[in-house]
Every structure is written in structure tokens, then in C-alpha cells.
Design a protein around this motif. Structure first.
Motif, PDB file in Angstrom:
ATOM      1  N   ALA A 125       7.613   3.843   8.403  1.00  0.00           N
ATOM      2  CA  ALA A 125       8.477   4.563   7.151  1.00  0.00           C
ATOM      3  C   ALA A 125       8.476   5.749   7.049  1.00  0.00           C
ATOM      4  O   ALA A 125       7.293   6.626   7.453  1.00  0.00           O
ATOM      5  N   LYS A 126       9.273   6.373   6.147  1.00  0.00           N
ATOM      6  CA  LYS A 126       9.220   7.707   5.948  1.00  0.00           C
ATOM      7  C   LYS A 126       8.350   7.937   4.230  1.00  0.00           C
ATOM      8  O   LYS A 126       8.430   9.077   3.922  1.00  0.00           O
ATOM      9  N   ARG A 127       7.992   6.990   3.908  1.00  0.00           N
ATOM     10  CA  ARG A 127       7.206   7.103   2.546  1.00  0.00           C
ATOM     11  C   ARG A 127       5.896   6.193   2.952  1.00  0.00           C
ATOM     12  O   ARG A 127       5.633   5.227   3.545  1.00  0.00           O
ATOM     13  N   SER A 128       5.070   6.429   1.864  1.00  0.00           N
ATOM     14  CA  SER A 128       3.545   5.636   1.913  1.00  0.00           C
ATOM     15  C   SER A 128       4.133   4.105   1.549  1.00  0.00           C
ATOM     16  O   SER A 128       4.963   3.959   0.843  1.00  0.00           O
ATOM     17  N   GLN A 129       3.242   3.386   1.992  1.00  0.00           N
ATOM     18  CA  GLN A 129       3.300   1.901   1.544  1.00  0.00           C
ATOM     19  C   GLN A 129       2.057   1.292   1.399  1.00  0.00           C
ATOM     20  O   GLN A 129       0.881   1.702   2.139  1.00  0.00           O
ATOM     21  N   HIS A 130       2.220   0.211   0.502  1.00  0.00           N
ATOM     22  CA  HIS A 130       0.851  -0.791   0.118  1.00  0.00           C
ATOM     23  C   HIS A 130       0.793  -1.720   1.439  1.00  0.00           C
ATOM     24  O   HIS A 130       1.645  -2.486   1.545  1.00  0.00           O
ATOM     25  N   ILE A 131      -0.300  -1.969   2.020  1.00  0.00           N
ATOM     26  CA  ILE A 131      -0.706  -2.921   2.994  1.00  0.00           C
ATOM     27  C   ILE A 131      -1.645  -3.742   2.419  1.00  0.00           C
ATOM     28  O   ILE A 131      -2.868  -3.402   2.139  1.00  0.00           O
ATOM     29  N   VAL A 132      -1.419  -5.038   2.566  1.00  0.00           N
ATOM     30  CA  VAL A 132      -2.631  -5.969   2.046  1.00  0.00           C
ATOM     31  C   VAL A 132      -3.098  -6.682   3.185  1.00  0.00           C
ATOM     32  O   VAL A 132      -2.301  -7.417   3.988  1.00  0.00           O
ATOM     33  N   PHE A 133      -4.392  -6.678   3.356  1.00  0.00           N
ATOM     34  CA  PHE A 133      -5.118  -7.248   4.270  1.00  0.00           C
ATOM     35  C   PHE A 133      -6.153  -8.660   3.581  1.00  0.00           C
ATOM     36  O   PHE A 133      -6.666  -8.374   2.889  1.00  0.00           O
ATOM     37  N   ASP A 134      -5.399  -9.884   3.845  1.00  0.00           N
ATOM     38  CA  ASP A 134      -5.888 -10.931   3.208  1.00  0.00           C
ATOM     39  C   ASP A 134      -6.155 -11.985   4.195  1.00  0.00           C
ATOM     40  O   ASP A 134      -5.175 -12.605   4.996  1.00  0.00           O
ATOM     41  N   VAL A 135      -7.329 -12.297   4.480  1.00  0.00           N
ATOM     42  CA  VAL A 135      -7.760 -13.286   5.411  1.00  0.00           C
ATOM     43  C   VAL A 135      -8.557 -14.449   4.656  1.00  0.00           C
ATOM     44  O   VAL A 135      -9.126 -14.486   3.610  1.00  0.00           O
TER      45      VAL A 135
ATOM     46  N   THR B  86      -7.802  -7.163   0.390  1.00  0.00           N
ATOM     47  CA  THR B  86      -7.878  -5.832   0.077  1.00  0.00           C
ATOM     48  C   THR B  86      -6.412  -5.119   0.164  1.00  0.00           C
ATOM     49  O   THR B  86      -5.618  -5.720   1.006  1.00  0.00           O
ATOM     50  N   GLU B  87      -6.108  -4.202  -0.517  1.00  0.00           N
ATOM     51  CA  GLU B  87      -4.888  -3.325  -0.716  1.00  0.00           C
ATOM     52  C   GLU B  87      -5.031  -1.977  -0.378  1.00  0.00           C
ATOM     53  O   GLU B  87      -5.835  -1.287  -1.154  1.00  0.00           O
ATOM     54  N   VAL B  88      -4.435  -1.399   0.587  1.00  0.00           N
ATOM     55  CA  VAL B  88      -4.649   0.167   0.914  1.00  0.00           C
ATOM     56  C   VAL B  88      -3.385   0.655   0.883  1.00  0.00           C
ATOM     57  O   VAL B  88      -2.143   0.093   1.525  1.00  0.00           O
ATOM     58  N   ASN B  89      -2.914   1.972   0.181  1.00  0.00           N
ATOM     59  CA  ASN B  89      -1.847   2.688   0.538  1.00  0.00           C
ATOM     60  C   ASN B  89      -1.786   3.529   1.551  1.00  0.00           C
ATOM     61  O   ASN B  89      -2.822   4.129   1.957  1.00  0.00           O
ATOM     62  N   VAL B  90      -0.903   3.310   2.454  1.00  0.00           N
ATOM     63  CA  VAL B  90      -0.926   3.987   3.774  1.00  0.00           C
ATOM     64  C   VAL B  90       0.153   4.990   4.100  1.00  0.00           C
ATOM     65  O   VAL B  90       1.349   4.603   3.825  1.00  0.00           O
ATOM     66  N   PRO B  91      -0.213   6.156   4.052  1.00  0.00           N
ATOM     67  CA  PRO B  91       0.975   7.276   4.266  1.00  0.00           C
ATOM     68  C   PRO B  91       1.853   6.980   5.368  1.00  0.00           C
ATOM     69  O   PRO B  91       1.465   6.277   6.219  1.00  0.00           O
ATOM     70  N   PRO B  92       2.991   7.827   5.362  1.00  0.00           N
ATOM     71  CA  PRO B  92       4.057   7.373   6.826  1.00  0.00           C
ATOM     72  C   PRO B  92       3.491   7.961   7.908  1.00  0.00           C
ATOM     73  O   PRO B  92       2.544   9.016   8.044  1.00  0.00           O
ATOM     74  N   GLY B  93       3.617   7.103   9.077  1.00  0.00           N
ATOM     75  CA  GLY B  93       3.240   7.387  10.347  1.00  0.00           C
ATOM     76  C   GLY B  93       1.611   7.132  10.894  1.00  0.00           C
ATOM     77  O   GLY B  93       1.146   7.523  11.627  1.00  0.00           O
ATOM     78  N   THR B  94       1.093   6.550   9.639  1.00  0.00           N
ATOM     79  CA  THR B  94      -0.439   6.303   9.702  1.00  0.00           C
ATOM     80  C   THR B  94      -0.762   5.017  10.415  1.00  0.00           C
ATOM     81  O   THR B  94       0.004   4.002  10.141  1.00  0.00           O
ATOM     82  N   ARG B  95      -1.628   4.842  11.345  1.00  0.00           N
ATOM     83  CA  ARG B  95      -1.995   3.767  11.928  1.00  0.00           C
ATOM     84  C   ARG B  95      -3.479   3.142  11.188  1.00  0.00           C
ATOM     85  O   ARG B  95      -4.290   4.117  10.705  1.00  0.00           O
ATOM     86  N   ILE B  96      -3.538   1.994  11.010  1.00  0.00           N
ATOM     87  CA  ILE B  96      -4.665   1.502  10.263  1.00  0.00           C
ATOM     88  C   ILE B  96      -5.136   0.418  10.995  1.00  0.00           C
ATOM     89  O   ILE B  96      -4.255  -0.550  11.637  1.00  0.00           O
ATOM     90  N   GLN B  97      -6.676   0.039  11.045  1.00  0.00           N
ATOM     91  CA  GLN B  97      -7.083  -1.040  11.496  1.00  0.00           C
ATOM     92  C   GLN B  97      -8.049  -1.779  10.533  1.00  0.00           C
ATOM     93  O   GLN B  97      -8.861  -1.112  10.043  1.00  0.00           O
TER      94      GLN B  97
END
Length: 678
Positions: free
Chosen positions: A38-48, A107-118
Motif C-alpha cells: 500500500a501507499k500508506r502505513s498499515q497495522h499487521i497483526v501476527f496471531d498464532v 502482536t501488532e506492528v505498524n508497517v510503513p509502505p513498501g516494507t517487508r516484515i518477517q
């Protein structure tokens, strides 16, 4: 499960689960790789979901090459470090909560645009044998389609594999996708659905992968005295003899029939009890006690499980109608009196096994209300002569209390979830304890060669289960390790010997690249910590409890595991951004079991979703905004037995009106309306 604000703009390009079982020790890794398109930051929730009882030992997160790593700290120290980071606005919470037989890690993380997260989570557990099978359950809930999806399970069992089975637990949608490769001592299970196969339907954008991936297996058993496995300075003794005649049992069923059992719970309990009664053997003796504010006995003494008596008991069960309060103390004392009297009168077979099975869904509301007093009464009344097994239905029961009185009296507890599966869960639990094969089992090892041995004396061994003993062994000065197990069987006193070369496993283990070289050490630590947690729950003095706590804490730090006295800190290389994973609490009163609150870096601090450890003061957390309304002095509302009924007192008529509610958790009902107050 991965949740985001804008589903179409987040790509899950890899979701991988790898699990390796080495002699019942399962090491599991769950990894998710995502990118924000996306062109904006988004919250991603990792829930296992992690199995209850598993030890979380590592969590890492990589955001565009910036790596967050974990360390285990004493809980108060970890909270202090977290609070300091939070004060600077550099902290986020990882929330752990209970959900059925699993535990959420979120956990929930705010991810900037174009960011990869693992995200990558590691945990380990001992797979326990139940009903003649080891069952490894892995929660697989990616929440979205993944370009690469994989569940990879490897089993390494030096005893040899008798069978490996993967039930279709994720549904018929994935029939034929799982592959199983089985050798004599190793197996490999692979589940790799393509993106097309993951779709709920050919044109759907949602995933059908949502459930548990289950692997069942059992091992070969050649020796009656069990299997000794020695490696890296530790030994593990697996004991599960077969082909023995069952011991007769004396069993008292104590059933809660208070008002809170009304409806589906009672219907399912009656169904389960009728099936359980049908499975009693001719040599067994039994009786039934049902209780609310009063206690009633179907028979005042134990009777033989003849077809006529069993049929009469079924008819009695069918007539039960739940109502009233909960007098757990008197019901259990009545049960212990019946068993003690039968023993004093010589009515019990000396080789028989005596037990009480308690079924309840709530806390005591009548008679003795203090849980510690009830626990003390049970210990004094049972006197280590028989076992107490507890089934807690739903989340309104104090499950910790049931665990304490069960483990304090040679038994165990299990939570039963009040739904359509209640009957099957109750029957499954009964089947685990329905076939006692041995009693008074004692494991003996040469004292000069072994140390730090886990529990080595057991009251009963039930068919289909397994007893596991572990310890440290001096392999430098020892060529062989011998064990002698003594036990009472149906027709004889048994003495079973086992002898093993201390280097027997070395070659096998070192040749297998997937086997965990620390499996003996981890199994010993797993058993030791869990044993000490149980001992701490029943410690008679505060001083002893403190000493046990210190030992558990030190072991938790030494073995890098999260226990009730430690927490996991996750931080970046600069140590200026911190996340905290704390111990979950059992949702005793929540309407929604397993509900996971979240604390995010950018969320306003309004106290509504903050876990208990984040609250500095002892002010209770409120989940509803405060509403000021005119005081209503003429109306008093009380909760009785928690759910599903309540009482309203009418002062003019001086009467209590009891309302029973047959509804679903979370439903909001407008029950009483007053024209004057609205």
C-alpha cells in the motif's frame, strides 16, 4: 492468523510451519513473511496459537532488515524494562491469552509502505501418549492466501514407528494433498497446498486453510520394563507396558446439577454418563452422587456394576433437573466417606483402584466457600488412599482450583468446553482413566550414577498412557545404565529390569541432521519445571513455595523458556524499541473465551485494552465506558453461579426472582425495562 487493515495491499508471500519430533520432544517454528504494497502505513497483526503447556523459547521479527531478537528475563525485571521503554513511546505489547486448549500469542506492528516484515515464533513441548497414540497438534491459521504455504513435520523415534496417521483435520477440501514418507524409525509429513488449492472456491480470495494440522503416531515396544534413552548426560525412561489384565476399580461419579448446568451442559453430561456407565466392567464397583445446594446419593454405598444396577443408574441420571446453588465441599466429603467406609469394612479388592470423578461448571456458592478449606478437607479425607479427577465445564469454573485439588490427591483435571462436543470430551477423558493396569509403580536407578531424577513414584498406570521419568546420568564413568521398576498388577507383584549401553544412541543421533541433539536435556527440563509448578501449587508453607519459585525461575532463565515467573523481551539491536510477551491469565469471567486484547504503539492509552501487567495501579479494568444514570435503590441484581442465571430481589414483595437464560456468550439482552429510569 495475520490481520491487516487493507487486505488487498498486503502480500503474504510465505507461511511456513516446521516441526521436528525427537523422542516425543516436539520443536515447532511458525514463520510468516509479508510485504506492505500500500501507499500508506498499515497495522499487521501476527496471531498464532500455541498448545497449552508448551514452552515458548524464541521469537524474532525482521522489519526491512532491522532484526528484533528475544531474551528471557525475570518477570518484574522485564516489566520494568518494558515500562521504561513505554514511557519513551518505544514499546508495544505481545498479548498471550487462553483459548480452548490452545494459547494465543499475538502482536501488532505498524508497517510503513513498501516494507517487508518477517515474524518467527519457536516453542517446544512433550507429546504425551493418550488412548494408545501420540497426537501432535499444530494450529495453521494464516488468515489469507499465501504464495508459498508449507507445513513440514519430521518424526525421529529410536524405538521405531508402529504407525503414522494424519487425519483430515483441515477438511475434505485438502484431501490427498498431504504426503507421508515413513521409514523404520523416521517419518516425514509434508503439506504444501498451492495458492489455487488454498482458495475456498475457484474465484474466492479467502483461504480455506483455517484449523489444526494433526499428526498421530505410536512407537514399537519390545521390553516390559520400558525404553531407556541416554544421550548427552541425560536419560529418559519411557514406560508403557501392554497386554496386562485391567485392575478392578471403585468409582464414584460426583455430578454438579446446580442451576448453571441447565440446558445443553446437562443434556450433554447425561448423554456422556449413560455411555460411561455402559463401559463399566463386571468387576468394577460404582455409585453416583448429584449435588446442588443439597447432596443426593443414587446409592449410599458402592454396588457391583451388574447390568441391572447400570440400567437403574442410567434411569436415575435421566431424571435430574438442574436448579439451585453449588455445594462442592459436602458432595466431595460424601464421596470420600463412601469410599473410606467401604475400605474400612473390607469391601474393596486389595488390588483395586479407587477414584472419584467430579463434574462441575462453577465455584461453590453454598456451604463451605473458601477454596483453600475445601482443598484441605479433601487432602485430610482422601489420605492418599484414592484419586480425585476433576472435569471443569466452561470458563466460569475456577480451573486452577480443580487442578490443585486433583494433583493434591493423585489425580488430574481437564477443562471441558460447554458446547455440542461436551459429551464426546467427557467420554474421551473417562477413557483415559477407565483401564488401570498397574498400581504402586516405583522406578529405581543406581544412586551413585544418576542425579536430579524427576518423579519416580506413581500411584497408577492407565492403559494407553505412558509414564516418563528423566534424570542426569554420569556417562563418563558408566558403561551401562540399569533400571528396576516394581509395580502391582492384577494377579502379581511385578519386577521389571532394563539395561542400556550409555553410548547406544550416539551413532544414531549424530547421523540424523534433523534430530535435536538436546532432546534429553529439554525433556528433563520440561518434566522438572512442570513437576515443580505442580508442587508449588500444593506447597503447605510460604517458605517452601518461595524456594520452589526460585528454582523454577533459575531453570527458566537457564533453559531460555517462558514460565509463570519469566517474560520474554523482544528488542532491536540498539535496545531502544522493546516488546514484551507476558504469561496469559485464565479467562474466568470473560464472556468470550480466548478474546485477545492488544496494545499497539500508536493506540491511545485509554486503559480499555491493556493487559493486567500494564496496569500500574490495582484499579479493575473496565471493558464498558462508564455511564452515569439515576440511582435505582429499589433494585438489586446479583450474579449466582456466574452463568446462565441471575437473581433480582423485589423489596416490596420481599421475593427473589431467578432468571435462567438460554443464549450464546457475548449476546446482549435487554432484560428489564423501567419507564421511570429508562
Amino acid at each position: 492468523q495475520l490481520q491487516v487493515e487493507d487486505d488487498d495491499k498486503i502480500g503474504l508471500y510465505s507461511y511456513k510451519v516446521q516441526s521436528t519430533i525427537t523422542s516425543r520432544l516436539a520443536n515447532t517454528m511458525i514463520q510468516a513473511k509479508m510485504v506492505n504494497n500500500a501507499k500508506r502505513s498499515q497495522h499487521i497483526v501476527f496471531d498464532v496459537q500455541v498448545p497449552k503447556g508448551a514452552f515458548i523459547d524464541n521469537f524474532t521479527m525482521d522489519v526491512n532488515g532491522i532484526t528484533f531478537t528475544s531474551k528471557i528475563r525475570e518477570k518484574s525485571e522485564a516489566r520494568k524494562m518494558y515500562s521504561q521503554a513505554k514511557a519513551k513511546g518505544k514499546a508495544a505489547g505481545i498479548v498471550r491469552s487462553n483459548a480452548l486448549d490452545m494459547e494465543n500469542f499475538k502482536t501488532e506492528v505498524n508497517v510503513p509502505p513498501g516494507t517487508r516484515i518477517q515474524f518467527e515464533l519457536h516453542y517446544h513441548e512433550m507429546i504425551r501418549r493418550k488412548l494408545s497414540s501420540y497426537e501432535h497438534i499444530i494450529s495453521v491459521k494464516p488468515g489469507r492466501l499465501a504464495k508459498h504455504m508449507e507445513v513440514d513435520v519430521r518424526i525421529i523415534e529410536p524405538q521405531g514407528l508402529r504407525y503414522v496417521h494424519v487425519p483430515n483435520s483441515l477438511g475434505d477440501h485438502f484431501d490427498g494433498i498431504t504426503t507421508i514418507s515413513k521409514g523404520e524409525k523416521k517419518a516425514h509429513i509434508s503439506f504444501k497446498p498451492t495458492m489455487a488449492q488454498q482458495r475456498k472456491c475457484p474465484t474466492c480470495s479467502s483461504t480455506a486453510v483455517d484449523g489444526n494440522f494433526v499428526v498421530q503416531y505410536d512407537v514399537n515396544r519390545e521390553t516390559t520394563g520400558g525404553e531407556l534413552e541416554i544421550f548427552n548426560g541425560y536419560f529418559i525412561h519411557f514406560f508403557a507396558p501392554e497386554n496386562l489384565d485391567p485392575l478392578p476399580k471403585n468409582i464414584l461419579f460426583v455430578i454438579d446439577v446446580s442451576g448453571s448446568m441447565w440446558g445443553l451442559k446437562m443434556k450433554q453430561t447425561i448423554e456422556a454418563m449413560k455411555a460411561i456407565l455402559s463401559e463399566l466392567r463386571a468387576a468394577d464397583q460404582f455409585s453416583l452422587i448429584d449435588f446442588n445446594h443439597n447432596v443426593r446419593c443414587w446409592r449410599d454405598n458402592l454396588v457391583s456394576a451388574t447390568p441391572a444396577q447400570v440400567e437403574d443408574a442410567k434411569k436415575y441420571i435421566q431424571t435430574i433437573h438442574p436448579n439451585g446453588g453449588t455445594n462442592i465441599n459436602e458432595a466431595l466429603l460424601r464421596a470420600t466417606f463412601i469410599l473410606n467406609e467401604a475400605q474400612n469394612l473390607g469391601m474393596l479388592d486389595p488390588n483395586s483402584v479407587s477414584m472419584i470423578v467430579l463434574v462441575s461448571d462453577g465455584d461453590p456458592t453454598v456451604g463451605e466457600l473458601k477454596l483453600t478449606t475445601i482443598q484441605k478437607n479433601m487432602k485430610q479425607s482422601i489420605k492418599d488412599e484414592f484419586s480425585l479427577f476433576c472435569l471443569g465445564i466452561g470458563f466460569d469454573v475456577d480451573y486452577d482450583f480443580l487442578q490443585r485439588i486433583a494433583t493434591d490427591n493423585r489425580g488430574m483435571a481437564q477443562r471441558i468446553f460447554g458446547n455440542q462436543e461436551t459429551s464426546a470430551q467427557m467420554k474421551n477423558f473417562y477413557n483415559q482413566v477407565s483401564t488401570p493396569l498397574l498400581k504402586k509403580i516405583q522406578f529405581n536407578y543406581p544412586q551413585e550414577s544418576v542425579s536430579d531424577v524427576t518423579q519416580s513414584s506413581f500411584h497408577n498406570y492407565f492403559g494407553g498412557s505412558e509414564i516418563v521419568v528423566a534424570g542426569k546420568v554420569d556417562t563418563e564413568n558408566l558403561q551401562h545404565l540399569e533400571s528396576i521398576v516394581t509395580a502391582t498388577a492384577a494377579n502379581a507383584e511385578l519386577v521389571m529390569e532394563t539395561l542400556r549401553d550409555v553410548e547406544e544412541l550416539d551413532g544414531f543421533m549424530k547421523k540424523d541432521k534433523y534430530a535435536d541433539p538436546e532432546f534429553t536435556k529439554k525433556l528433563w527440563a520440561y518434566l522438572t519445571v512442570n513437576q515443580m509448578l505442580a508442587e508449588r501449587n500444593t506447597a503447605p508453607t510460604a517458605a517452601l513455595k518461595r524456594n520452589i519459585t526460585k528454582t523454577i525461575l533459575q531453570m527458566s532463565l537457564d533453559h531460555h523458556i517462558v514460565t509463570p515467573f519469566t517474560a520474554m523481551l523482544i528488542e532491536n539491536a540498539e535496545k531502544d524499541e522493546i516488546m514484551l510477551a507476558d504469561q496469559p491469565k485464565d479467562p474466568r469471567r470473560g464472556c468470550c473465551p480466548g478474546q485477545c486484547l492488544r496494545l499497539t504503539p500508536n493506540a491511545p492509552n485509554n486503559n480499555k485494552g491493556i493487559p493486567a501487567w500494564a496496569n500500574v495501579t490495582a484499579v479493575p479494568v473496565s471493558f464498558m465506558p462508564e455511564q452515569r444514570s439515576p440511582p435505582v435503590s429499589s433494585l438489586s441484581i446479583n450474579r449466582v453461579d456466574n452463568d446462565p442465571h441471575f437473581i433480582i430481589y423485589l423489596p416490596k414483595s420481599q421475593r427473589n426472582i431467578c432468571f435462567n437464560i438460554n443464549s450464546e456468550p457475548g449476546k446482549i439482552l435487554n432484560l428489564v425495562s423501567d419507564p421511570g429510569t429508562g
